[in-house]
Scaffold this motif. Structure first.
Motif, PDB file in Angstrom:
ATOM      1  N   TRP A 317       0.992  -1.161   0.061  1.00  0.00           N
ATOM      2  CA  TRP A 317      -0.136  -0.267  -0.138  1.00  0.00           C
ATOM      3  C   TRP A 317       0.830   0.752  -0.484  1.00  0.00           C
ATOM      4  CZ3 TRP A 317      -4.740   0.109  -1.664  1.00  0.00           C
ATOM      5  CH2 TRP A 317      -5.695  -0.666  -1.041  1.00  0.00           C
ATOM      6  N   ARG A 318       1.691   1.295   0.458  1.00  0.00           N
ATOM      7  CA  ARG A 318       2.846   2.373   1.019  1.00  0.00           C
ATOM      8  C   ARG A 318       3.509   3.050  -0.683  1.00  0.00           C
ATOM      9  NH1 ARG A 318       6.307   4.718   4.379  1.00  0.00           N
ATOM     10  NH2 ARG A 318       7.783   5.456   3.305  1.00  0.00           N
ATOM     11  N   ASP A 319       3.601   1.424  -1.403  1.00  0.00           N
ATOM     12  CA  ASP A 319       3.816   1.959  -2.405  1.00  0.00           C
ATOM     13  C   ASP A 319       3.111   2.667  -3.595  1.00  0.00           C
ATOM     14  OD1 ASP A 319       6.318   0.379  -2.377  1.00  0.00           O
ATOM     15  OD2 ASP A 319       6.554  -1.260  -3.057  1.00  0.00           O
ATOM     16  N   LEU A 320       1.783   2.133  -3.505  1.00  0.00           N
ATOM     17  CA  LEU A 320       1.229   2.212  -4.402  1.00  0.00           C
ATOM     18  C   LEU A 320       0.678   3.862  -3.754  1.00  0.00           C
ATOM     19  CD1 LEU A 320      -2.045   2.008  -6.200  1.00  0.00           C
ATOM     20  CD2 LEU A 320      -3.426   0.907  -4.216  1.00  0.00           C
ATOM     21  N   MET A 321       0.496   4.046  -2.840  1.00  0.00           N
ATOM     22  CA  MET A 321       0.572   5.494  -2.236  1.00  0.00           C
ATOM     23  C   MET A 321       1.224   6.702  -3.332  1.00  0.00           C
ATOM     24  SD  MET A 321      -1.778   5.685   1.262  1.00  0.00           S
ATOM     25  CE  MET A 321      -0.923   4.235   2.162  1.00  0.00           C
ATOM     26  N   VAL A 322       2.394   5.930  -3.001  1.00  0.00           N
ATOM     27  CA  VAL A 322       3.303   7.022  -3.645  1.00  0.00           C
ATOM     28  C   VAL A 322       3.188   6.775  -5.197  1.00  0.00           C
ATOM     29  CG1 VAL A 322       6.326   7.332  -4.035  1.00  0.00           C
ATOM     30  CG2 VAL A 322       5.104   6.008  -1.957  1.00  0.00           C
ATOM     31  N   ALA A 323       2.541   6.260  -6.170  1.00  0.00           N
ATOM     32  CA  ALA A 323       2.638   6.158  -7.268  1.00  0.00           C
ATOM     33  C   ALA A 323       1.487   7.131  -7.096  1.00  0.00           C
ATOM     34  CB  ALA A 323       2.120   5.012  -7.520  1.00  0.00           C
ATOM     35  N   ALA A 324       0.825   7.196  -5.917  1.00  0.00           N
ATOM     36  CA  ALA A 324      -0.955   8.083  -6.320  1.00  0.00           C
ATOM     37  C   ALA A 324      -0.240   9.722  -6.196  1.00  0.00           C
ATOM     38  CB  ALA A 324      -1.396   7.441  -5.688  1.00  0.00           C
ATOM     39  N   VAL A 325       0.985   9.762  -5.308  1.00  0.00           N
ATOM     40  CA  VAL A 325       0.866  11.713  -5.642  1.00  0.00           C
ATOM     41  C   VAL A 325       1.569  11.179  -6.779  1.00  0.00           C
ATOM     42  CG1 VAL A 325       2.516  12.312  -4.198  1.00  0.00           C
ATOM     43  CG2 VAL A 325       1.790  11.209  -3.225  1.00  0.00           C
ATOM     44  N   THR A 326       2.715  10.889  -7.400  1.00  0.00           N
ATOM     45  CA  THR A 326       3.120  11.131  -8.998  1.00  0.00           C
ATOM     46  C   THR A 326       1.977  11.425 -10.323  1.00  0.00           C
ATOM     47  OG1 THR A 326       5.032   9.778  -8.733  1.00  0.00           O
ATOM     48  CG2 THR A 326       4.377  10.692 -10.621  1.00  0.00           C
ATOM     49  N   VAL A 327       0.800  10.376  -9.707  1.00  0.00           N
ATOM     50  CA  VAL A 327      -0.258  10.371 -11.184  1.00  0.00           C
ATOM     51  C   VAL A 327      -0.930  11.043 -10.123  1.00  0.00           C
ATOM     52  CG1 VAL A 327      -2.097   9.705 -11.494  1.00  0.00           C
ATOM     53  CG2 VAL A 327      -0.111   7.202 -11.206  1.00  0.00           C
ATOM     54  N   ARG A 328      -1.199  11.931  -9.153  1.00  0.00           N
ATOM     55  CA  ARG A 328      -1.915  12.905  -8.879  1.00  0.00           C
ATOM     56  C   ARG A 328      -1.239  14.246  -9.626  1.00  0.00           C
ATOM     57  NH1 ARG A 328      -1.070  17.346  -6.850  1.00  0.00           N
ATOM     58  NH2 ARG A 328       1.135  16.956  -6.466  1.00  0.00           N
ATOM     59  N   SER A 329      -0.132  14.631  -9.773  1.00  0.00           N
ATOM     60  CA  SER A 329       0.473  15.442 -10.433  1.00  0.00           C
ATOM     61  C   SER A 329       0.408  15.271 -11.987  1.00  0.00           C
ATOM     62  CB  SER A 329       1.616  15.484 -10.216  1.00  0.00           C
ATOM     63  OG  SER A 329       2.259  17.110 -10.448  1.00  0.00           O
ATOM     64  N   MET A 330       0.293  14.247 -12.573  1.00  0.00           N
ATOM     65  CA  MET A 330       0.194  13.489 -14.066  1.00  0.00           C
ATOM     66  C   MET A 330      -1.258  14.476 -13.891  1.00  0.00           C
ATOM     67  SD  MET A 330       1.442  10.018 -15.766  1.00  0.00           S
ATOM     68  CE  MET A 330      -0.464   9.864 -15.136  1.00  0.00           C
ATOM     69  N   LEU A 331      -2.211  14.464 -13.592  1.00  0.00           N
ATOM     70  CA  LEU A 331      -3.823  14.003 -14.184  1.00  0.00           C
ATOM     71  C   LEU A 331      -4.115  15.242 -14.020  1.00  0.00           C
ATOM     72  CD1 LEU A 331      -4.897  10.886 -12.299  1.00  0.00           C
ATOM     73  CD2 LEU A 331      -4.668  10.778 -15.128  1.00  0.00           C
ATOM     74  N   GLY A 332      -2.917  16.050 -13.471  1.00  0.00           N
ATOM     75  CA  GLY A 332      -3.451  17.504 -12.995  1.00  0.00           C
ATOM     76  C   GLY A 332      -4.235  18.079 -12.022  1.00  0.00           C
ATOM     77  N   VAL A 333      -4.768  16.846 -10.706  1.00  0.00           N
ATOM     78  CA  VAL A 333      -5.204  17.160 -10.166  1.00  0.00           C
ATOM     79  C   VAL A 333      -4.590  17.900  -8.595  1.00  0.00           C
ATOM     80  CG1 VAL A 333      -6.166  15.543  -8.104  1.00  0.00           C
ATOM     81  CG2 VAL A 333      -6.365  14.525  -9.843  1.00  0.00           C
ATOM     82  N   SER A 334      -5.143  18.813  -7.793  1.00  0.00           N
ATOM     83  CA  SER A 334      -4.723  19.706  -7.067  1.00  0.00           C
ATOM     84  C   SER A 334      -4.340  18.369  -5.705  1.00  0.00           C
ATOM     85  CB  SER A 334      -6.016  20.812  -6.882  1.00  0.00           C
ATOM     86  OG  SER A 334      -6.942  20.723  -6.440  1.00  0.00           O
TER      87      SER A 334
END
Length: 401
Positions: A317-334
């Protein structure tokens, strides 16, 4: 108290049949009868709902008992206390006089006090030649003494009922946990059946739980959850029996060792922690935690997020949450939109939701707006990840066994 005299209230206060009944009852004190005032007061606190008394009324009674000069209530020690309203209000934490009078009336109507008013309505005591009190006017605690056994018995009954309700709530919590973890096992083992529908059923049952149920409501809810647990267990037993479990101990041992050791603690469906005692929410859907799906299921449904994990893989889950931070920025989510999602859904579910959005990024105009919409639905209990994950698994050609 003069046993043979019936007294009426001073001034405009009316005499009632209930007051008369309490006075008659108060004359039935057994010779030598005593009761510890504070122990009796505590019992009355436990039994207050039976007597229709509020916490504020009990506060006034507590203040009144501080004027009783002995720890034991008895005829020998006297039964009448006679503080003025100003003295009584001071010991009742500065209660307003009008409020004080209202709660004194409530104590009298509940049959735990009796007024013994003087001719002019004043509260005082007359002393004899030896300095002892010969007659007093004020409030008699005789009803407390007469009803001591009754009050104690009711308090014991209330305590037993409270204990039974606590036991039912504990069983209900355990049953909910059992169902959640059994669903996780079913998803991880690929047991046949629509487990997302079962999980959704569990979520709805949890949402409709009354925050402070009565004993009957708790028993009814427990019966419903136990039926669901039995249903899930029966389905898993079929899965277990369908496997080639020849009875070889080594085979079983290997099966246990190959299971994910974190599946029951890290990936539990349902609440991640035991519910804390708290006040009832304004919205009955608020403060309900969303289900957490096994990470293996999430990654099957959302493989696109895997390359964004540390070192290009996701194993926790830690890895997924780290990936989500990167994806958030990439998708333009504030950052604020993602933070709100974490608060409403929990960090695991917020990361899972972003993984689902990434999977369907080509079909979503505004990822940030979509996430905020899902967050709002999660706050009101109208959002579940189950259908979304199930749809993505089907789209990716992943079956549930």
């Amino acid at each position: 108290m003069e046993r043979d005299a019936v007294t009426t209230p001073f001034g405009r206060r009316a005499m009632t049949l209930g007051m008369l009944a309490t006075q008659v009852l108060s004359r039935q004190i057994e010779p030598g009868q005593t009761a510890g005032k504070w122990k009796l007061f505590q019992s009355l606190c436990d039994a207050r709902l039976h007597f229709g008394l509020s916490e504020r009324s009990l506060l006034v009674l507590n203040a009144l008992l501080t004027f009783y000069p002995h720890d034991e209530i008895s005829e020998e020690n006297g039964l009448v206390v006679f503080p003025s309203n100003s003295q009584l209000a001071r010991r009742a934490h500065g209660m307003a006089e009008a409020t004080l009078r209202r709660h004194l009336a409530a104590l009298i109507n509940a049959g735990v006090l009796v007024r013994k008013d003087s001719a002019n309505g004043k509260r005082y005591a007359r002393k004899d030649q030896s300095g002892g009190i010969s007659e007093a006017f004020g409030f008699s605690v005789a009803p407390l003494l007469v009803r001591a056994e009754e009050i104690t018995a009711i308090a014991i009954s209330v305590a037993k009922e409270r204990q039974e309700l606590r036991r039912l709530r504990e069983r209900l919590t355990i049953c909910r946990r059992d169902v959640s973890k059994l669903i996780v096992v079913a998803l991880e083992e690929g047991a046949p059946g629509d487990w997302f529908a079962v999980q959704e059923r569990l979520r709805i049952m949890t949402q409709t739980l009354i925050p402070r149920p009565t004993r009957q409501q708790a028993e009814d809810a427990l019966e419903e959850f136990e039926m669901l647990r039995e249903e899930v267990t029966s389905r898993l037993e079929l899965k277990f029996k369908s496997k080639d479990m020849s009875g070889n101990a080594d085979h079983i041992d290997r099966h246990l060792h190959n299971s994910n050791p974190h599946s029951l603690s890290e990936l539990e469906l349902g609440s991640r922690k035991e519910p804390k005692a708290k006040s009832e929410p304004t919205n009955p859907h608020e403060n309900r935690e969303m289900a957490i799906f096994p990470i293996q299921v999430v990654l099957k449904a959302c493989p696109e997020i895997v390359p964004y994990g540390p070192y290009g893989t996701i194993s926790s889950w830690r890895d997924l949450m780290v990936a989500a931070v990167t994806v958030r920025s990439m998708l333009g989510v504030s950052p604020s939109a993602y933070q709100e999602a974490c608060e409403a859904m929990g960090p695991e579910n917020a990361a899972t939701t972003l993984a689902c959005i990434l999977e369907r990024a080509g079909h979503i105009t505004s990822a940030g707006g979509y996430l905020r919409d899902l967050t709002a639905k999660a706050r009101s209990g109208r959002f579940s990840l189950g259908p979304m994950i199930m749809a993505l698994m089907r789209a990716n050609g992943q079956g549930m066994g």
